[in-house]
Design a protein around this motif. Structure first.
Motif, PDB file in Angstrom:
ATOM      1  N   MET A 198       0.727  -1.181   0.212  1.00 44.99           N
ATOM      2  CA  MET A 198       0.061   0.096   0.128  1.00 44.99           C
ATOM      3  C   MET A 198       0.595   1.526  -0.267  1.00 44.99           C
ATOM      4  O   MET A 198       0.656   2.042  -0.955  1.00 44.99           O
ATOM      5  N   ALA A 199       2.359   1.610   0.792  1.00 44.30           N
ATOM      6  CA  ALA A 199       2.524   2.304   1.274  1.00 44.30           C
ATOM      7  C   ALA A 199       3.387   2.528  -0.230  1.00 44.30           C
ATOM      8  O   ALA A 199       3.860   3.890  -0.356  1.00 44.30           O
ATOM      9  N   GLN A 200       4.326   1.643  -0.961  1.00 42.10           N
ATOM     10  CA  GLN A 200       4.575   1.732  -2.154  1.00 42.10           C
ATOM     11  C   GLN A 200       3.898   1.777  -2.870  1.00 42.10           C
ATOM     12  O   GLN A 200       4.163   2.844  -4.284  1.00 42.10           O
ATOM     13  N   GLU A 201       3.211   1.374  -3.993  1.00 40.28           N
ATOM     14  CA  GLU A 201       2.093   1.936  -4.285  1.00 40.28           C
ATOM     15  C   GLU A 201       1.757   3.061  -4.582  1.00 40.28           C
ATOM     16  O   GLU A 201       1.596   3.702  -5.039  1.00 40.28           O
ATOM     17  N   PHE A 202       1.845   3.968  -3.141  1.00 33.04           N
ATOM     18  CA  PHE A 202       1.048   5.512  -2.640  1.00 33.04           C
ATOM     19  C   PHE A 202       2.465   5.965  -3.983  1.00 33.04           C
ATOM     20  O   PHE A 202       1.913   6.872  -4.221  1.00 33.04           O
ATOM     21  N   VAL A 203       3.483   5.613  -3.323  1.00 31.54           N
ATOM     22  CA  VAL A 203       4.375   6.468  -3.282  1.00 31.54           C
ATOM     23  C   VAL A 203       5.003   6.380  -4.812  1.00 31.54           C
ATOM     24  O   VAL A 203       5.018   7.407  -5.654  1.00 31.54           O
ATOM     25  N   GLU A 204       5.274   5.137  -5.530  1.00 33.35           N
ATOM     26  CA  GLU A 204       4.863   4.987  -6.663  1.00 33.35           C
ATOM     27  C   GLU A 204       4.030   5.485  -7.790  1.00 33.35           C
ATOM     28  O   GLU A 204       4.144   6.229  -9.003  1.00 33.35           O
ATOM     29  N   THR A 205       3.211   5.561  -7.393  1.00 33.01           N
ATOM     30  CA  THR A 205       1.931   6.747  -8.347  1.00 33.01           C
ATOM     31  C   THR A 205       2.546   8.099  -7.982  1.00 33.01           C
ATOM     32  O   THR A 205       1.493   8.814  -9.107  1.00 33.01           O
ATOM     33  N   LYS A 206       2.557   8.548  -7.059  1.00 33.71           N
ATOM     34  CA  LYS A 206       2.997   9.693  -7.012  1.00 33.71           C
ATOM     35  C   LYS A 206       4.075  10.137  -7.519  1.00 33.71           C
ATOM     36  O   LYS A 206       4.590  11.712  -8.121  1.00 33.71           O
ATOM     37  N   LEU A 207       4.980   9.643  -7.951  1.00 34.52           N
ATOM     38  CA  LEU A 207       6.233   9.630  -8.795  1.00 34.52           C
ATOM     39  C   LEU A 207       6.587   9.042 -10.168  1.00 34.52           C
ATOM     40  O   LEU A 207       5.507   8.437 -10.799  1.00 34.52           O
ATOM     41  N   ARG A 208       6.322  10.554 -11.038  1.00 31.63           N
ATOM     42  CA  ARG A 208       5.783  11.237 -12.721  1.00 31.63           C
ATOM     43  C   ARG A 208       6.434  11.881 -13.298  1.00 31.63           C
ATOM     44  O   ARG A 208       8.191  12.410 -12.357  1.00 31.63           O
ATOM     45  N   VAL A 209       7.215  10.827 -14.167  1.00 34.16           N
ATOM     46  CA  VAL A 209       8.890  11.644 -15.195  1.00 34.16           C
ATOM     47  C   VAL A 209       9.213  13.157 -15.111  1.00 34.16           C
ATOM     48  O   VAL A 209       9.836  14.290 -15.032  1.00 34.16           O
TER      49      VAL A 209
END
Length: 106
Positions: A1-12
């Protein structure tokens, strides 16, 4: 869940800072970044202090950046470090170039 949240926030094309408002290094990084004029939607400051998964998030930061402390500042999908790192990049003039290279500035 935490990993997914972080990954969805990071964009190029985006700058993301994960922080806690009581942390002086977080305030330092936020102050530096506030000098720049970002395009709408290209800068996000995320307070993790009230989140139940904050510890998991910081564990994930350790995994992907080598440190679990905040702030963790990402330009695109690359972590540029914490408060001191952001201030040093700004002082050297490199930060502005990094922000321009991802198209985050107005």
């Amino acid at each position: 869940m935490a990993q997914e949240f972080v990954e969805t926030k990071l964009r190029v094309d985006k700058v993301v800072m994960f922080m806690k408002p009581t942390c002086s290094y977080c305030v330092m990084a936020k102050d530096v970044l506030s000098k720049y004029k970002f395009k709408p939607g290209h800068y996000e400051c995320i307070d993790i202090s009230g989140r139940v998964d904050a510890g998991h998030m910081q564990d994930y930061f350790m995994e992907i950046t080598g440190a679990r402390t905040v702030p963790r500042v990402f330009i695109g999908e690359e972590c540029i470090g914490g408060g001191s790192d952001v201030a040093e990049l700004d002082d050297s003039g490199k930060l502005q170039g990094m922000l321009q290279s991802i198209g985050a500035l107005q």
